[in-house]
Design a protein around this motif. Structure first.
Motif, PDB file in Angstrom:
ATOM      1  N   ARG A  97       0.849  -1.188   0.000  1.00 41.36           N
ATOM      2  CA  ARG A  97       0.000   0.000   0.000  1.00 41.36           C
ATOM      3  C   ARG A  97       0.884   1.238   0.000  1.00 41.36           C
ATOM      4  O   ARG A  97       2.085   1.169  -0.236  1.00 41.36           O
ATOM      5  CB  ARG A  97      -0.943  -0.009   1.210  1.00 41.36           C
ATOM      6  CG  ARG A  97      -2.079  -1.017   1.099  1.00 41.36           C
ATOM      7  CD  ARG A  97      -3.045  -0.892   2.261  1.00 41.36           C
ATOM      8  NE  ARG A  97      -3.564   0.477   2.414  1.00 41.36           N
ATOM      9  CZ  ARG A  97      -4.398   0.826   3.387  1.00 41.36           C
ATOM     10  NH1 ARG A  97      -4.797  -0.065   4.285  1.00 41.36           N
ATOM     11  NH2 ARG A  97      -4.835   2.077   3.486  1.00 41.36           N
ATOM     12  N   GLU A  98       0.278   2.374   0.316  1.00 46.24           N
ATOM     13  CA  GLU A  98       1.017   3.631   0.306  1.00 46.24           C
ATOM     14  C   GLU A  98       2.181   3.627   1.295  1.00 46.24           C
ATOM     15  O   GLU A  98       3.199   4.292   1.085  1.00 46.24           O
ATOM     16  CB  GLU A  98       0.088   4.815   0.591  1.00 46.24           C
ATOM     17  CG  GLU A  98      -0.617   4.776   1.951  1.00 46.24           C
ATOM     18  CD  GLU A  98      -1.947   4.059   1.927  1.00 46.24           C
ATOM     19  OE1 GLU A  98      -2.838   4.463   2.704  1.00 46.24           O
ATOM     20  OE2 GLU A  98      -2.108   3.099   1.160  1.00 46.24           O
ATOM     21  N   GLY A  99       2.033   2.834   2.368  1.00 50.89           N
ATOM     22  CA  GLY A  99       3.106   2.755   3.356  1.00 50.89           C
ATOM     23  C   GLY A  99       4.369   2.150   2.787  1.00 50.89           C
ATOM     24  O   GLY A  99       5.484   2.471   3.237  1.00 50.89           O
ATOM     25  N   THR A 100       4.228   1.275   1.801  1.00 50.74           N
ATOM     26  CA  THR A 100       5.393   0.664   1.154  1.00 50.74           C
ATOM     27  C   THR A 100       6.218   1.720   0.439  1.00 50.74           C
ATOM     28  O   THR A 100       7.450   1.734   0.510  1.00 50.74           O
ATOM     29  CB  THR A 100       4.936  -0.418   0.143  1.00 50.74           C
ATOM     30  OG1 THR A 100       4.097  -1.357   0.826  1.00 50.74           O
ATOM     31  CG2 THR A 100       6.125  -1.140  -0.454  1.00 50.74           C
ATOM     32  N   ILE A 101       5.522   2.632  -0.244  1.00 53.26           N
ATOM     33  CA  ILE A 101       6.203   3.710  -0.967  1.00 53.26           C
ATOM     34  C   ILE A 101       6.859   4.676   0.023  1.00 53.26           C
ATOM     35  O   ILE A 101       8.006   5.096  -0.163  1.00 53.26           O
ATOM     36  CB  ILE A 101       5.205   4.468  -1.865  1.00 53.26           C
ATOM     37  CG1 ILE A 101       4.609   3.509  -2.897  1.00 53.26           C
ATOM     38  CG2 ILE A 101       5.883   5.651  -2.552  1.00 53.26           C
ATOM     39  CD1 ILE A 101       3.495   4.107  -3.728  1.00 53.26           C
ATOM     40  N   VAL A 102       6.124   5.011   1.085  1.00 58.34           N
ATOM     41  CA  VAL A 102       6.673   5.912   2.108  1.00 58.34           C
ATOM     42  C   VAL A 102       7.926   5.314   2.729  1.00 58.34           C
ATOM     43  O   VAL A 102       8.944   6.009   2.894  1.00 58.34           O
ATOM     44  CB  VAL A 102       5.615   6.198   3.197  1.00 58.34           C
ATOM     45  CG1 VAL A 102       6.244   6.977   4.364  1.00 58.34           C
ATOM     46  CG2 VAL A 102       4.447   6.975   2.623  1.00 58.34           C
ATOM     47  N   ALA A 103       7.882   4.033   3.058  1.00 61.26           N
ATOM     48  CA  ALA A 103       9.042   3.363   3.658  1.00 61.26           C
ATOM     49  C   ALA A 103      10.223   3.355   2.690  1.00 61.26           C
ATOM     50  O   ALA A 103      11.376   3.555   3.103  1.00 61.26           O
ATOM     51  CB  ALA A 103       8.673   1.934   4.055  1.00 61.26           C
ATOM     52  N   ALA A 104       9.945   3.123   1.403  1.00 57.60           N
ATOM     53  CA  ALA A 104      11.011   3.098   0.403  1.00 57.60           C
ATOM     54  C   ALA A 104      11.730   4.441   0.327  1.00 57.60           C
ATOM     55  O   ALA A 104      12.951   4.507   0.137  1.00 57.60           O
ATOM     56  CB  ALA A 104      10.430   2.737  -0.965  1.00 57.60           C
ATOM     57  N   ILE A 105      10.974   5.515   0.505  1.00 62.62           N
ATOM     58  CA  ILE A 105      11.558   6.866   0.417  1.00 62.62           C
ATOM     59  C   ILE A 105      12.229   7.275   1.720  1.00 62.62           C
ATOM     60  O   ILE A 105      13.344   7.800   1.733  1.00 62.62           O
ATOM     61  CB  ILE A 105      10.466   7.892   0.046  1.00 62.62           C
ATOM     62  CG1 ILE A 105       9.915   7.594  -1.351  1.00 62.62           C
ATOM     63  CG2 ILE A 105      11.021   9.316   0.114  1.00 62.62           C
ATOM     64  CD1 ILE A 105       8.696   8.411  -1.721  1.00 62.62           C
ATOM     65  N   LEU A 106      11.549   7.020   2.847  1.00 61.98           N
ATOM     66  CA  LEU A 106      11.999   7.562   4.130  1.00 61.98           C
ATOM     67  C   LEU A 106      13.154   6.819   4.782  1.00 61.98           C
ATOM     68  O   LEU A 106      14.055   7.444   5.346  1.00 61.98           O
ATOM     69  CB  LEU A 106      10.829   7.606   5.116  1.00 61.98           C
ATOM     70  CG  LEU A 106       9.867   8.787   5.044  1.00 61.98           C
ATOM     71  CD1 LEU A 106       8.896   8.738   6.201  1.00 61.98           C
ATOM     72  CD2 LEU A 106      10.621  10.106   5.045  1.00 61.98           C
ATOM     73  N   VAL A 107      13.137   5.487   4.732  1.00 60.77           N
ATOM     74  CA  VAL A 107      14.098   4.710   5.521  1.00 60.77           C
ATOM     75  C   VAL A 107      15.547   5.039   5.161  1.00 60.77           C
ATOM     76  O   VAL A 107      16.379   5.311   6.036  1.00 60.77           O
ATOM     77  CB  VAL A 107      13.838   3.191   5.371  1.00 60.77           C
ATOM     78  CG1 VAL A 107      14.967   2.395   6.036  1.00 60.77           C
ATOM     79  CG2 VAL A 107      12.507   2.821   6.001  1.00 60.77           C
TER      80      VAL A 107
END
Length: 215
Positions: free
Chosen positions: A185-195
């Motif tokens: 979901r959108e959290g996957t994209i956020v994690a890919a960018i933020l981590v």
């Protein structure tokens, strides 16, 4: 003697980092907005089958080590097999922390987002600890390095392509198994960018911890 002591300290730092990584992955997953790209395939599979996220993570990463052997051939070094016990520990820590966070069930979207951000911060710090330990790479990063070396591509761009591929494959598996998108979901994209960004911030501002705790 000093070198051996430093090496032991680095492995201890890596061990703690693996636990922090597992906690970060579990926190992100418990947010209910997807999971990190590298965990997306194991997590999606765990939604449809009995084995846990950790078990699928172990099997998936063993596959990545085998892929490295195929890619590198004679250039694959025996020390790279250290990835196996490391990923076994990481997989165990994922299942352990998923169990410890069993009470965590954020209901509102705002709380899910907060949990996601906290998870990214934890995972970013865990990645930073791996960078500081500097003794071994997890199979995900090691596979990206192998592809980058064999095909002479930029590591950063290859990492983005790798993470994107994992996410796309997880999405396809989700549609095949459930007929809808689940696990990505959108959290996957956020994690890919933020981590990665968070890990670099830790490295920039508190990277000197290596001299204090290890060297």
């Amino acid at each position: 003697m000093t070198d051996k002591t430093e090496l032991i300290k680095r492995y201890i730092f890596l061990l703690v980092g693996l636990f922090v990584n597992g906690l970060g992955v579990s926190f992100i997953t418990k947010a209910g907005l997807g999971t990190s790209p590298i965990t997306s395939i194991p997590y999606t599979l765990s939604l449809g089958f009995t084995p846990t996220v950790g078990m699928f993570t172990l099997v998936f990463n063993i596959f990545l080590v085998i892929l490295q052997v195929i890619l590198l051939r004679r250039n694959f070094q025996l020390q790279n097999l250290l990835q196996l016990p490391i990923i076994a520990l990481f997989s165990f820590f994922i299942d352990l922390t998923m169990s410890l966070l069993g009470f965590m069930q954020p209901e509102t979207y705002a709380m899910k987002v907060v949990s996601l951000i906290v998870g990214c911060l934890i995972l970013g710090f865990g990645v930073f600890m791996e960078m500081v330990a500097n003794v071994a790479m997890l199979p995900g990063e090691a596979t990206v390095r192998a592809v980058s070396d064999v095909f002479s591509t930029d590591f950063g761009k290859t990492k983005i392509a790798f993470d994107s591929s994992m996410t796309i494959i997880a999405a396809i598996l989700s549609f095949i198994m459930f007929k809808h998108l689940d696990g990505v979901r959108e959290g996957t994209i956020v994690a890919a960018i933020l981590v990665g960004f968070i890990a670099r911030l830790f490295k920039k501002y508190i990277g000197g911890i290596e001299k204090i705790l290890i060297s």
